[in-house]
Motif scaffolding. Structure first.
Motif, mmCIF file in Angstrom:
data_model
loop_
_atom_site.group_PDB
_atom_site.id
_atom_site.type_symbol
_atom_site.label_atom_id
_atom_site.label_comp_id
_atom_site.label_asym_id
_atom_site.label_seq_id
_atom_site.Cartn_x
_atom_site.Cartn_y
_atom_site.Cartn_z
ATOM 1 N N UNK A 130 -33.503 11.354 -12.111
ATOM 2 C CA UNK A 130 -34.662 10.788 -11.434
ATOM 3 C C UNK A 130 -34.816 9.309 -11.762
ATOM 4 N N UNK A 131 -34.385 8.902 -12.956
ATOM 5 C CA UNK A 131 -34.377 7.471 -13.280
ATOM 6 C C UNK A 131 -33.435 6.725 -12.341
ATOM 7 N N UNK A 132 -32.293 7.352 -12.021
ATOM 8 C CA UNK A 132 -31.391 6.759 -11.035
ATOM 9 C C UNK A 132 -32.108 6.532 -9.713
ATOM 10 N N UNK A 133 -32.881 7.526 -9.272
ATOM 11 C CA UNK A 133 -33.607 7.390 -8.015
ATOM 12 C C UNK A 133 -34.588 6.239 -8.030
ATOM 13 N N UNK A 134 -35.331 6.088 -9.121
ATOM 14 C CA UNK A 134 -36.256 4.961 -9.246
ATOM 15 C C UNK A 134 -35.499 3.640 -9.153
ATOM 16 N N UNK A 135 -34.396 3.550 -9.877
ATOM 17 C CA UNK A 135 -33.624 2.311 -9.895
ATOM 18 C C UNK A 135 -33.012 2.006 -8.529
ATOM 19 N N UNK A 136 -32.589 3.042 -7.803
ATOM 20 C CA UNK A 136 -32.034 2.810 -6.468
ATOM 21 C C UNK A 136 -33.101 2.248 -5.533
ATOM 22 N N UNK A 166 -28.692 -4.583 -8.570
ATOM 23 C CA UNK A 166 -29.399 -3.563 -9.334
ATOM 24 C C UNK A 166 -28.876 -2.177 -9.020
ATOM 25 N N UNK A 167 -28.656 -1.900 -7.758
ATOM 26 C CA UNK A 167 -28.182 -0.572 -7.377
ATOM 27 C C UNK A 167 -26.797 -0.306 -7.952
ATOM 28 N N UNK A 168 -25.866 -1.222 -7.721
ATOM 29 C CA UNK A 168 -24.486 -0.983 -8.138
ATOM 30 C C UNK A 168 -24.284 -1.055 -9.635
ATOM 31 N N UNK A 169 -24.819 -2.097 -10.253
ATOM 32 C CA UNK A 169 -24.531 -2.327 -11.667
ATOM 33 C C UNK A 169 -25.426 -1.520 -12.598
ATOM 34 N N UNK A 170 -26.606 -1.127 -12.123
ATOM 35 C CA UNK A 170 -27.545 -0.420 -12.993
ATOM 36 C C UNK A 170 -27.713 1.039 -12.563
ATOM 37 N N UNK A 171 -28.195 1.263 -11.335
ATOM 38 C CA UNK A 171 -28.460 2.638 -10.905
ATOM 39 C C UNK A 171 -27.195 3.485 -10.874
ATOM 40 N N UNK A 172 -26.072 2.900 -10.437
ATOM 41 C CA UNK A 172 -24.812 3.630 -10.377
ATOM 42 C C UNK A 172 -23.809 3.120 -11.400
ATOM 43 N N UNK A 173 -24.293 2.398 -12.385
ATOM 44 C CA UNK A 173 -23.414 1.794 -13.372
ATOM 45 C C UNK A 173 -23.124 2.698 -14.553
ATOM 46 N N UNK A 174 -22.603 2.119 -15.640
ATOM 47 C CA UNK A 174 -22.100 2.924 -16.761
ATOM 48 C C UNK A 174 -23.165 3.445 -17.713
ATOM 49 N N UNK A 175 -24.444 3.248 -17.421
ATOM 50 C CA UNK A 175 -25.496 3.834 -18.254
ATOM 51 C C UNK A 175 -26.295 4.869 -17.462
ATOM 52 N N UNK A 176 -26.890 4.433 -16.342
ATOM 53 C CA UNK A 176 -27.783 5.311 -15.590
ATOM 54 C C UNK A 176 -27.108 5.978 -14.399
ATOM 55 N N UNK A 177 -25.862 5.676 -14.126
ATOM 56 C CA UNK A 177 -25.160 6.359 -13.054
ATOM 57 C C UNK A 177 -25.127 7.852 -13.301
#
Length: 349
Positions: A32-38, A60-71
């Protein structure tokens, strides 16, 4: 970021942290954190977009929401592996109706071995996503989620798909049949649908049509293929909060967005470019069809890969692998306008 940088040690350390995060808070809360970030990321990036500069950078979407922490291939995959490990060790004893290894809403606290497992599978998810992005034209994040789940089943001694005389048959669940599974003698339903309120073909199909059209509309109006996905993932907050019969639809909205942009020719997509390429009614029809395909692929996935097994293998992720591959192949065949509409590996850092 160059493709070669995706293998960098610092990203592996970030992925370990993301896996620990998923294990600590639970796989579904992490997603759900991914969803917020997207949603935040898409709105932020769209705010920076102008017709002169073209498509948003999706930082933000690519590097954070789908990146190596929150992806989700990292945090959700790490959390799913951690709960499978914890269940195998006998650490979890709740009133969950299915095998505890499927309880992805369960936070796992601070037990060191559980968190290390989450971190290790966070790294595994990052590596699986990175490698698959180099060789196959599907969504590498979704593939990372699926491959990570199959890996944790193999590593912890679970059956890869479970056993059944009929994988597509849900009637044993409807009849209330029980079965003694080889997990310590616990009696559980003979068939365990991923969502007991969302598995009948007619209802799933209607959801796919409606949410596919919704995803297509959001893409048409914003040129963002991910905004509908983000909205769907945000609804998982309610699933995690035990709101009754909340539908899960991100595998319906995402392929709809991809299909609309691909049909419009891809490239530098803006709302004006999409409107010039195809009318809204065509986008809605195309999105509804893509959403229906995603919904049905998800239902088949849950029946084959979840309902008869002991751990959580995410049906929407399996569906997204199938649908994004289909969009790419249709583009290559000339049916849709652009075979390269999916993000490239350098984008998904």
């Amino acid at each position: 970021m160059a493709v070669s940088d995706l293998w960098a040690l610092e990203l592996l350390l970030a992925a370990f942290a993301g896996g620990v995060f998923g294990a600590a808070v639970g796989a579904l809360p992490a997603f759900t954190v991914t969803g917020v970030l997207v949603v935040v990321g898409e709105l932020y990036d769209l705010g920076r977009e102008t017709l002169a500069t073209g498509a948003p950078e999706l930082a933000l979407t690519g590097s954070v929401a789908f990146g190596p922490v929150f992806g989700p291939h990292v945090s959700f995959g790490g959390g799913a592996a951690a709960v499978a490990y914890a269940a195998k060790k006998g650490y979890i004893d709740t009133d969950f109706d299915y095998h505890e290894a499927k309880n992805v809403t369960q936070g796992l606290g601070t037990r060191v071995d559980v968190l290390v497992v989450g971190g290790a599978f966070g790294v595994a998810g990052h590596l699986l996503k990175t490698a698959s992005a180099l060789v196959m034209p599907w969504d590498p994040v979704a593939f990372g989620v699926v491959a990570s789940a199959l890996l944790h089943r193999a590593v912890f001694g679970y059956s890869l798909v479970g056993t059944s005389s009929g994988f597509l048959d849900m009637t044993p669940f409807e009849r209330g049949e029980k079965r003694v599974f080889a997990d310590g003698g616990t009696e559980r339903p003979a068939v365990e649908p991923w969502l007991p309120y969302q598995y009948k073909w007619a209802g799933v199909s209607l959801l796919g049509l409606a949410f596919g059209a919704l995803g297509a509309y959001l893409t048409y109006m914003t040129a963002s293929v991910f905004l509908g996905f983000g909205v769907s993932v945000l609804l998982l907050v309610y699933v995690n909060s035990d709101v009754a019969q909340m539908p899960v639809t991100h595998h319906m909205t995402l392929p709809a967005g991809f299909a609309v942009v691909a049909a419009a020719g891809g490239g530098v997509a803006t709302p004006a470019a999409l409107a010039a390429a195809l009318p809204l009614w065509q986008a809605l029809v195309l999105g509804a069809g893509a959403g229906l395909f995603g919904a049905l692929a998800g239902e088949v996935s849950q029946r084959v890969l979840y309902a008869h097994a002991d751990t959580h293998l995410d049906p929407p992720a399996a569906s997204i692998v199938v649908t994004t591959l289909a969009v790419s192949l249709l583009g290559m065949a000339g049916v849709l306008g652009d075979p390269n509409v999916l993000p490239d590996p350098s984008w998904l850092t």
